[in-house]
Write a protein that holds these residues in place. Structure first.
Motif, mmCIF file in Angstrom:
data_model
loop_
_atom_site.group_PDB
_atom_site.id
_atom_site.type_symbol
_atom_site.label_atom_id
_atom_site.label_comp_id
_atom_site.label_asym_id
_atom_site.label_seq_id
_atom_site.Cartn_x
_atom_site.Cartn_y
_atom_site.Cartn_z
ATOM 1 N N MET A 1 70.889 -25.033 -15.936
ATOM 2 C CA MET A 1 70.321 -23.908 -15.236
ATOM 3 C C MET A 1 71.479 -23.088 -14.654
ATOM 4 O O MET A 1 72.438 -23.652 -14.146
ATOM 5 C CB MET A 1 69.406 -24.424 -14.126
ATOM 6 C CG MET A 1 68.503 -23.375 -13.570
ATOM 7 S SD MET A 1 67.261 -23.978 -12.406
ATOM 8 C CE MET A 1 66.458 -25.243 -13.305
ATOM 9 N N ILE A 2 71.369 -21.786 -14.739
ATOM 10 C CA ILE A 2 72.442 -20.919 -14.254
ATOM 11 C C ILE A 2 72.482 -20.938 -12.720
ATOM 12 O O ILE A 2 71.451 -21.004 -12.060
ATOM 13 C CB ILE A 2 72.285 -19.480 -14.792
ATOM 14 C CG1 ILE A 2 73.579 -18.702 -14.579
ATOM 15 C CG2 ILE A 2 71.092 -18.786 -14.142
ATOM 16 C CD1 ILE A 2 73.658 -17.421 -15.374
ATOM 17 N N SER A 3 73.668 -20.909 -12.193
ATOM 18 C CA SER A 3 73.842 -20.846 -10.742
ATOM 19 C C SER A 3 74.031 -19.386 -10.324
ATOM 20 O O SER A 3 74.334 -18.524 -11.150
ATOM 21 C CB SER A 3 75.062 -21.667 -10.326
ATOM 22 O OG SER A 3 76.250 -21.046 -10.811
ATOM 23 N N ARG A 44 70.326 -23.002 -3.446
ATOM 24 C CA ARG A 44 69.153 -23.877 -3.549
ATOM 25 C C ARG A 44 67.877 -23.062 -3.718
ATOM 26 O O ARG A 44 67.004 -23.409 -4.516
ATOM 27 C CB ARG A 44 69.037 -24.755 -2.299
ATOM 28 C CG ARG A 44 69.927 -25.971 -2.301
ATOM 29 C CD ARG A 44 69.564 -26.967 -1.224
ATOM 30 N NE ARG A 44 69.310 -26.390 0.081
ATOM 31 C CZ ARG A 44 70.236 -26.112 1.001
ATOM 32 N NH1 ARG A 44 71.507 -26.373 0.729
ATOM 33 N NH2 ARG A 44 69.910 -25.613 2.166
ATOM 34 N N HIS A 45 67.776 -21.961 -2.976
ATOM 35 C CA HIS A 45 66.572 -21.135 -3.056
ATOM 36 C C HIS A 45 66.475 -20.421 -4.404
ATOM 37 O O HIS A 45 65.378 -20.266 -4.941
ATOM 38 C CB HIS A 45 66.518 -20.150 -1.890
ATOM 39 C CG HIS A 45 66.183 -20.828 -0.605
ATOM 40 N ND1 HIS A 45 65.839 -20.130 0.521
ATOM 41 C CD2 HIS A 45 66.129 -22.144 -0.259
ATOM 42 C CE1 HIS A 45 65.594 -20.992 1.492
ATOM 43 N NE2 HIS A 45 65.776 -22.215 1.039
ATOM 44 N N PHE A 46 67.584 -20.016 -4.973
ATOM 45 C CA PHE A 46 67.576 -19.404 -6.296
ATOM 46 C C PHE A 46 67.119 -20.423 -7.343
ATOM 47 O O PHE A 46 66.281 -20.124 -8.197
ATOM 48 C CB PHE A 46 68.964 -18.842 -6.634
ATOM 49 C CG PHE A 46 69.040 -18.154 -7.960
ATOM 50 C CD1 PHE A 46 68.386 -16.954 -8.181
ATOM 51 C CD2 PHE A 46 69.770 -18.709 -8.997
ATOM 52 C CE1 PHE A 46 68.454 -16.314 -9.416
ATOM 53 C CE2 PHE A 46 69.854 -18.068 -10.224
ATOM 54 C CZ PHE A 46 69.192 -16.872 -10.432
ATOM 55 N N THR A 47 67.644 -21.633 -7.245
ATOM 56 C CA THR A 47 67.232 -22.692 -8.165
ATOM 57 C C THR A 47 65.742 -22.997 -8.005
ATOM 58 O O THR A 47 65.019 -23.145 -8.992
ATOM 59 C CB THR A 47 68.069 -23.973 -7.923
ATOM 60 O OG1 THR A 47 69.443 -23.664 -8.157
ATOM 61 C CG2 THR A 47 67.636 -25.111 -8.832
ATOM 62 N N HIS A 48 65.273 -23.048 -6.768
ATOM 63 C CA HIS A 48 63.857 -23.296 -6.516
ATOM 64 C C HIS A 48 63.007 -22.162 -7.088
ATOM 65 O O HIS A 48 61.945 -22.408 -7.672
ATOM 66 C CB HIS A 48 63.629 -23.454 -5.018
ATOM 67 C CG HIS A 48 62.280 -23.985 -4.665
ATOM 68 N ND1 HIS A 48 61.976 -24.421 -3.414
ATOM 69 C CD2 HIS A 48 61.143 -24.143 -5.380
ATOM 70 C CE1 HIS A 48 60.725 -24.821 -3.376
ATOM 71 N NE2 HIS A 48 60.195 -24.657 -4.564
ATOM 72 N N ALA A 71 63.034 -18.238 -17.443
ATOM 73 C CA ALA A 71 62.865 -18.330 -15.990
ATOM 74 C C ALA A 71 64.108 -17.813 -15.264
ATOM 75 O O ALA A 71 63.995 -17.122 -14.252
ATOM 76 C CB ALA A 71 62.561 -19.769 -15.583
ATOM 77 N N GLU A 72 65.283 -18.135 -15.780
ATOM 78 C CA GLU A 72 66.523 -17.611 -15.186
ATOM 79 C C GLU A 72 66.533 -16.091 -15.240
ATOM 80 O O GLU A 72 66.850 -15.421 -14.239
ATOM 81 C CB GLU A 72 67.741 -18.157 -15.930
ATOM 82 C CG GLU A 72 67.989 -19.621 -15.745
ATOM 83 C CD GLU A 72 69.023 -20.171 -16.706
ATOM 84 O OE1 GLU A 72 69.499 -21.283 -16.439
ATOM 85 O OE2 GLU A 72 69.363 -19.514 -17.726
#
Length: 101
Positions: A1-3, A44-48, A71-72
């Motif tokens: 998953m992209i950060s 964390r919020h972006f990943t969530h 989704a990204e």
């Protein structure tokens, strides 16, 4: 998953501005203006956010890599759409406050 960090480094200036705006929604605990954002929380919020989009908005018939990629992209599109809007709040922060997570 992209950060967020990778998206910032790989993206055009509009994406960088959107990521900076998203980061600014997550101030460090000191709460003083002009401080650096709490990038760990923003990350964390972006990943969530990506996870919520994968679970709720992406058709299950896609393969796993395609679901993550879509989704990204959708999460980045949301940041791009919200960046020029003043006074918006992080949807994950709102959800956490709403459900006391």
């Amino acid at each position: 998953m992209i950060s967020l960090h990778d998206a910032y480094n790989q993206g055009p200036e509009a994406v960088r501005e959107a990521i900076r705006a998203f980061g600014a929604l997550h101030p460090l605990a000191s709460g003083t203006s002009g401080t650096e954002p709490d990038w760990a929380t923003a990350e964390r919020h972006f990943t969530h956010l990506i996870e919520v989009i994968m679970r709720e908005a992406i058709p299950a018939q896609d393969d796993a890599k395609a679901i993550v990629r879509r989704a990204e992209n959708e999460a980045l599109q949301l940041l791009l759409a919200l960046a020029p809007v003043g006074g918006y709040r992080c949807p994950i922060c709102v959800m956490h406050r709403r459900f006391d997570l």
